[in-house]
Design a protein around this motif. Structure first.
Motif, PDB file in Angstrom:
ATOM      1  N   ALA A  90      41.730  13.449 -54.677  1.00 51.23           N
ATOM      2  CA  ALA A  90      42.316  12.858 -55.884  1.00 51.23           C
ATOM      3  C   ALA A  90      41.772  11.485 -56.258  1.00 51.23           C
ATOM      4  O   ALA A  90      42.541  10.549 -56.494  1.00 51.23           O
ATOM      5  CB  ALA A  90      43.840  12.817 -55.766  1.00 51.23           C
ATOM      6  N   PRO A  91      40.451  11.324 -56.368  1.00 52.38           N
ATOM      7  CA  PRO A  91      39.948  10.026 -56.849  1.00 52.38           C
ATOM      8  C   PRO A  91      40.361   9.811 -58.307  1.00 52.38           C
ATOM      9  O   PRO A  91      40.305  10.727 -59.120  1.00 52.38           O
ATOM     10  CB  PRO A  91      38.430  10.149 -56.713  1.00 52.38           C
ATOM     11  CG  PRO A  91      38.148  11.608 -56.681  1.00 52.38           C
ATOM     12  CD  PRO A  91      39.364  12.280 -56.118  1.00 52.38           C
ATOM     13  N   ASP A  92      40.779   8.601 -58.612  1.00 51.16           N
ATOM     14  CA  ASP A  92      41.225   8.288 -59.974  1.00 51.16           C
ATOM     15  C   ASP A  92      40.081   8.249 -60.976  1.00 51.16           C
ATOM     16  O   ASP A  92      40.310   8.361 -62.174  1.00 51.16           O
ATOM     17  CB  ASP A  92      41.950   6.937 -60.001  1.00 51.16           C
ATOM     18  CG  ASP A  92      43.380   7.045 -59.507  1.00 51.16           C
ATOM     19  OD1 ASP A  92      43.972   8.141 -59.604  1.00 51.16           O
ATOM     20  OD2 ASP A  92      43.897   6.036 -59.011  1.00 51.16           O
ATOM     21  N   ASN A  93      38.867   8.053 -60.501  1.00 46.99           N
ATOM     22  CA  ASN A  93      37.757   7.806 -61.424  1.00 46.99           C
ATOM     23  C   ASN A  93      36.736   8.940 -61.416  1.00 46.99           C
ATOM     24  O   ASN A  93      35.539   8.717 -61.376  1.00 46.99           O
ATOM     25  CB  ASN A  93      37.096   6.462 -61.098  1.00 46.99           C
ATOM     26  CG  ASN A  93      36.637   6.391 -59.654  1.00 46.99           C
ATOM     27  OD1 ASN A  93      37.025   7.205 -58.828  1.00 46.99           O
ATOM     28  ND2 ASN A  93      35.814   5.417 -59.345  1.00 46.99           N
ATOM     29  N   LEU A  94      37.227  10.170 -61.491  1.00 45.68           N
ATOM     30  CA  LEU A  94      36.356  11.345 -61.507  1.00 45.68           C
ATOM     31  C   LEU A  94      36.684  12.217 -62.719  1.00 45.68           C
ATOM     32  O   LEU A  94      37.849  12.567 -62.937  1.00 45.68           O
ATOM     33  CB  LEU A  94      36.544  12.158 -60.227  1.00 45.68           C
ATOM     34  CG  LEU A  94      35.785  13.478 -60.119  1.00 45.68           C
ATOM     35  CD1 LEU A  94      34.268  13.256 -60.177  1.00 45.68           C
ATOM     36  CD2 LEU A  94      36.168  14.204 -58.833  1.00 45.68           C
ATOM     37  N   LEU A  95      35.665  12.554 -63.489  1.00 47.80           N
ATOM     38  CA  LEU A  95      35.829  13.433 -64.639  1.00 47.80           C
ATOM     39  C   LEU A  95      34.736  14.503 -64.583  1.00 47.80           C
ATOM     40  O   LEU A  95      33.554  14.175 -64.674  1.00 47.80           O
ATOM     41  CB  LEU A  95      35.743  12.635 -65.945  1.00 47.80           C
ATOM     42  CG  LEU A  95      36.273  13.292 -67.214  1.00 47.80           C
ATOM     43  CD1 LEU A  95      36.365  12.276 -68.340  1.00 47.80           C
ATOM     44  CD2 LEU A  95      35.511  14.492 -67.673  1.00 47.80           C
ATOM     45  N   LEU A  96      35.133  15.739 -64.416  1.00 45.56           N
ATOM     46  CA  LEU A  96      34.183  16.852 -64.377  1.00 45.56           C
ATOM     47  C   LEU A  96      34.228  17.577 -65.716  1.00 45.56           C
ATOM     48  O   LEU A  96      35.291  18.040 -66.134  1.00 45.56           O
ATOM     49  CB  LEU A  96      34.537  17.810 -63.233  1.00 45.56           C
ATOM     50  CG  LEU A  96      33.473  18.840 -62.872  1.00 45.56           C
ATOM     51  CD1 LEU A  96      33.627  19.266 -61.410  1.00 45.56           C
ATOM     52  CD2 LEU A  96      33.516  20.068 -63.747  1.00 45.56           C
ATOM     53  N   VAL A  97      33.089  17.631 -66.383  1.00 47.60           N
ATOM     54  CA  VAL A  97      32.967  18.351 -67.654  1.00 47.60           C
ATOM     55  C   VAL A  97      32.301  19.688 -67.361  1.00 47.60           C
ATOM     56  O   VAL A  97      31.167  19.727 -66.890  1.00 47.60           O
ATOM     57  CB  VAL A  97      32.126  17.559 -68.673  1.00 47.60           C
ATOM     58  CG1 VAL A  97      32.008  18.346 -69.985  1.00 47.60           C
ATOM     59  CG2 VAL A  97      32.731  16.183 -68.919  1.00 47.60           C
ATOM     60  N   LEU A  98      33.017  20.765 -67.612  1.00 46.76           N
ATOM     61  CA  LEU A  98      32.473  22.101 -67.394  1.00 46.76           C
ATOM     62  C   LEU A  98      32.019  22.682 -68.725  1.00 46.76           C
ATOM     63  O   LEU A  98      32.821  22.856 -69.643  1.00 46.76           O
ATOM     64  CB  LEU A  98      33.508  23.027 -66.759  1.00 46.76           C
ATOM     65  CG  LEU A  98      32.992  24.439 -66.513  1.00 46.76           C
ATOM     66  CD1 LEU A  98      31.949  24.459 -65.408  1.00 46.76           C
ATOM     67  CD2 LEU A  98      34.122  25.391 -66.196  1.00 46.76           C
TER      68      LEU A  98
END
Length: 196
Positions: A90-98
Protein backbone atom coordinates in the motif's frame (compact mmCIF):
# COMPACT_ATOMS: atom_id res chain seq x y z
CA UNK A 1 -9.29 5.92 -27.59
CA UNK A 2 -6.14 4.73 -29.32
CA UNK A 3 -3.04 3.81 -27.33
CA UNK A 4 -1.07 6.71 -28.79
CA UNK A 5 -3.83 9.14 -27.75
CA UNK A 6 -3.73 7.77 -24.22
CA UNK A 7 0.06 8.10 -24.18
CA UNK A 8 -0.07 11.68 -25.49
CA UNK A 9 -2.43 12.47 -22.63
CA UNK A 10 -0.22 10.78 -20.05
CA UNK A 11 2.86 12.65 -21.33
CA UNK A 12 1.05 15.93 -20.73
CA UNK A 13 0.38 14.91 -17.11
CA UNK A 14 3.64 13.29 -16.00
CA UNK A 15 6.59 15.60 -16.62
CA UNK A 16 7.45 15.60 -12.88
CA UNK A 17 6.61 11.95 -12.21
CA UNK A 18 8.89 8.92 -12.43
CA UNK A 19 7.27 6.87 -15.23
CA UNK A 20 7.91 3.14 -15.63
CA UNK A 21 6.74 1.83 -19.01
CA UNK A 22 6.03 -1.69 -20.17
CA UNK A 23 7.91 -3.08 -23.16
CA UNK A 24 7.27 -3.30 -26.89
CA UNK A 25 4.65 -1.14 -28.64
CA UNK A 26 3.82 0.90 -25.54
CA UNK A 27 7.46 1.93 -24.98
CA UNK A 28 7.99 2.65 -28.67
CA UNK A 29 4.86 4.77 -28.95
CA UNK A 30 5.58 6.68 -25.73
CA UNK A 31 9.13 7.45 -26.89
CA UNK A 32 7.76 8.66 -30.23
CA UNK A 33 5.39 11.04 -28.43
CA UNK A 34 8.05 12.38 -26.06
CA UNK A 35 11.26 10.71 -24.95
CA UNK A 36 12.05 12.08 -21.51
CA UNK A 37 14.66 11.37 -18.86
CA UNK A 38 11.88 10.50 -16.38
CA UNK A 39 10.78 7.56 -18.58
CA UNK A 40 12.13 4.15 -17.63
CA UNK A 41 11.38 1.89 -20.60
CA UNK A 42 11.44 -1.77 -19.60
CA UNK A 43 12.66 -3.26 -22.85
CA UNK A 44 12.26 -7.06 -22.95
CA UNK A 45 10.90 -7.12 -19.39
CA UNK A 46 7.24 -7.92 -19.94
CA UNK A 47 5.16 -8.07 -16.77
CA UNK A 48 7.50 -6.02 -14.58
CA UNK A 49 6.37 -2.39 -14.92
CA UNK A 50 4.13 -2.61 -11.86
CA UNK A 51 6.79 -4.38 -9.81
CA UNK A 52 9.50 -1.84 -10.64
CA UNK A 53 7.11 1.04 -9.99
CA UNK A 54 6.08 -0.45 -6.63
CA UNK A 55 9.73 -0.69 -5.60
CA UNK A 56 10.33 2.91 -6.66
CA UNK A 57 7.23 4.08 -4.80
CA UNK A 58 8.62 2.50 -1.64
CA UNK A 59 12.02 4.21 -2.03
CA UNK A 60 11.28 7.78 -3.09
CA UNK A 61 10.37 10.26 -0.39
CA UNK A 62 6.65 10.43 0.43
CA UNK A 63 6.55 14.05 -0.75
CA UNK A 64 7.65 13.05 -4.28
CA UNK A 65 5.01 12.92 -7.03
CA UNK A 66 3.37 9.54 -7.51
CA UNK A 67 5.36 6.94 -9.39
CA UNK A 68 3.39 6.10 -12.54
CA UNK A 69 3.48 2.68 -14.16
CA UNK A 70 2.09 2.31 -17.68
CA UNK A 71 1.13 -1.30 -18.28
CA UNK A 72 -0.76 -3.35 -20.85
CA UNK A 73 -3.31 -6.07 -20.16
CA UNK A 74 -1.15 -8.86 -21.58
CA UNK A 75 1.81 -7.73 -19.52
CA UNK A 76 -0.23 -7.40 -16.32
CA UNK A 77 -1.62 -10.89 -16.85
CA UNK A 78 1.96 -12.21 -16.92
CA UNK A 79 2.44 -10.88 -13.38
CA UNK A 80 -0.93 -10.29 -11.68
CA UNK A 81 0.82 -10.68 -8.33
CA UNK A 82 1.82 -7.03 -8.61
CA UNK A 83 -1.77 -6.17 -7.68
CA UNK A 84 -1.73 -8.19 -4.47
CA UNK A 85 1.77 -7.00 -3.60
CA UNK A 86 0.87 -3.35 -4.22
CA UNK A 87 -2.36 -3.73 -2.27
CA UNK A 88 -0.57 -5.36 0.66
CA UNK A 89 2.35 -2.90 0.80
CA UNK A 90 0.00 0.00 0.00
CA UNK A 91 2.46 2.74 -0.99
CA UNK A 92 0.69 6.10 -1.07
CA UNK A 93 2.57 7.30 -4.13
CA UNK A 94 1.88 4.58 -6.70
CA UNK A 95 -0.41 4.94 -9.72
CA UNK A 96 -0.69 2.09 -12.22
CA UNK A 97 -2.29 2.97 -15.56
CA UNK A 98 -3.54 -0.10 -17.39
CA UNK A 99 -4.05 0.32 -21.15
CA UNK A 100 -6.36 -2.58 -21.97
CA UNK A 101 -6.92 -3.46 -25.62
CA UNK A 102 -7.59 -7.15 -24.82
CA UNK A 103 -4.83 -8.33 -27.16
CA UNK A 104 -1.07 -8.73 -27.27
CA UNK A 105 -0.50 -5.69 -29.45
CA UNK A 106 3.08 -6.50 -30.37
CA UNK A 107 2.54 -10.10 -31.43
CA UNK A 108 -0.18 -10.02 -34.04
CA UNK A 109 -3.10 -9.05 -31.79
CA UNK A 110 -3.52 -12.47 -30.24
CA UNK A 111 -6.27 -12.24 -27.58
CA UNK A 112 -5.42 -11.96 -23.89
CA UNK A 113 -7.61 -13.24 -21.04
CA UNK A 114 -8.78 -9.69 -20.41
CA UNK A 115 -11.98 -10.33 -22.35
CA UNK A 116 -13.06 -12.72 -19.58
CA UNK A 117 -11.15 -11.45 -16.53
CA UNK A 118 -12.08 -8.09 -15.01
CA UNK A 119 -8.67 -6.59 -14.29
CA UNK A 120 -10.12 -3.54 -12.60
CA UNK A 121 -12.05 -5.79 -10.21
CA UNK A 122 -8.85 -7.70 -9.46
CA UNK A 123 -7.26 -4.41 -8.43
CA UNK A 124 -10.27 -3.51 -6.27
CA UNK A 125 -10.10 -6.92 -4.58
CA UNK A 126 -6.41 -6.37 -3.82
CA UNK A 127 -7.06 -3.01 -2.13
CA UNK A 128 -6.36 -0.48 -4.89
CA UNK A 129 -8.48 2.64 -5.46
CA UNK A 130 -9.65 2.40 -9.07
CA UNK A 131 -11.16 4.55 -11.78
CA UNK A 132 -11.99 3.69 -15.38
CA UNK A 133 -11.70 5.70 -18.59
CA UNK A 134 -12.85 5.22 -22.17
CA UNK A 135 -11.97 8.64 -23.59
CA UNK A 136 -9.08 11.10 -23.40
CA UNK A 137 -11.18 13.45 -21.27
CA UNK A 138 -12.07 10.65 -18.84
CA UNK A 139 -8.42 9.58 -18.71
CA UNK A 140 -7.30 13.10 -17.77
CA UNK A 141 -9.97 13.46 -15.10
CA UNK A 142 -9.39 10.02 -13.58
CA UNK A 143 -5.61 10.48 -13.55
CA UNK A 144 -5.87 13.82 -11.76
CA UNK A 145 -8.32 12.39 -9.24
CA UNK A 146 -6.15 9.36 -8.51
CA UNK A 147 -3.16 11.61 -7.79
CA UNK A 148 -5.04 12.77 -4.68
CA UNK A 149 -5.98 9.41 -3.16
CA UNK A 150 -3.94 7.66 -0.45
CA UNK A 151 -2.68 4.17 -1.12
CA UNK A 152 -2.12 2.48 -4.47
CA UNK A 153 -4.23 3.81 -7.36
CA UNK A 154 -5.25 1.91 -10.51
CA UNK A 155 -6.51 3.62 -13.66
CA UNK A 156 -8.21 1.18 -16.02
CA UNK A 157 -8.19 2.68 -19.54
CA UNK A 158 -9.95 0.86 -22.35
CA UNK A 159 -8.15 1.38 -25.64
CA UNK A 160 -8.68 0.26 -29.22
CA UNK A 161 -6.70 -2.58 -30.70
CA UNK A 162 -3.95 -1.70 -33.14
CA UNK A 163 -0.57 -0.02 -32.98
CA UNK A 164 0.22 3.45 -34.25
CA UNK A 165 1.68 3.21 -37.77
CA UNK A 166 5.23 4.20 -38.64
CA UNK A 167 6.68 4.02 -35.13
CA UNK A 168 10.38 3.16 -35.14
CA UNK A 169 11.86 0.51 -32.88
CA UNK A 170 13.23 1.82 -29.61
CA UNK A 171 16.96 1.18 -30.01
CA UNK A 172 18.28 3.05 -26.96
CA UNK A 173 20.72 0.92 -24.94
CA UNK A 174 18.84 -0.35 -21.83
CA UNK A 175 21.86 0.53 -19.67
CA UNK A 176 21.78 4.10 -20.98
CA UNK A 177 18.03 4.29 -20.25
CA UNK A 178 18.64 3.17 -16.67
CA UNK A 179 21.53 5.59 -16.11
CA UNK A 180 19.54 8.48 -17.56
CA UNK A 181 16.47 7.66 -15.44
CA UNK A 182 18.51 7.15 -12.25
CA UNK A 183 20.25 10.50 -12.76
CA UNK A 184 16.89 12.24 -13.28
CA UNK A 185 15.45 10.55 -10.19
CA UNK A 186 18.38 11.58 -7.98
CA UNK A 187 18.34 15.15 -9.29
CA UNK A 188 14.60 15.59 -8.84
CA UNK A 189 13.46 13.34 -5.97
CA UNK A 190 15.20 12.17 -2.85
CA UNK A 191 15.52 8.41 -2.55
CA UNK A 192 16.26 6.23 0.45
CA UNK A 193 19.96 5.54 1.03
CA UNK A 194 19.56 1.81 0.39
CA UNK A 195 18.14 2.55 -3.07
CA UNK A 196 20.75 5.17 -3.94
Amino acid sequence: MKRIEALETLVSLTDQHPVVVTCAATSRELASVKDRDNHLYLLDAMGLAGSVATGLALTVTPSAPKVVAIEGDGSLLMNPNVLTTGGYLAPDNLLLVLLDNRVYGSTGALPTYASKIDLEQLAVSAGWTTRAADTVQELKAAFRELLTVPGPAFLYARIETGNAPGIAKLLIDPVAITIRFTHWLRENHAVAEAAA
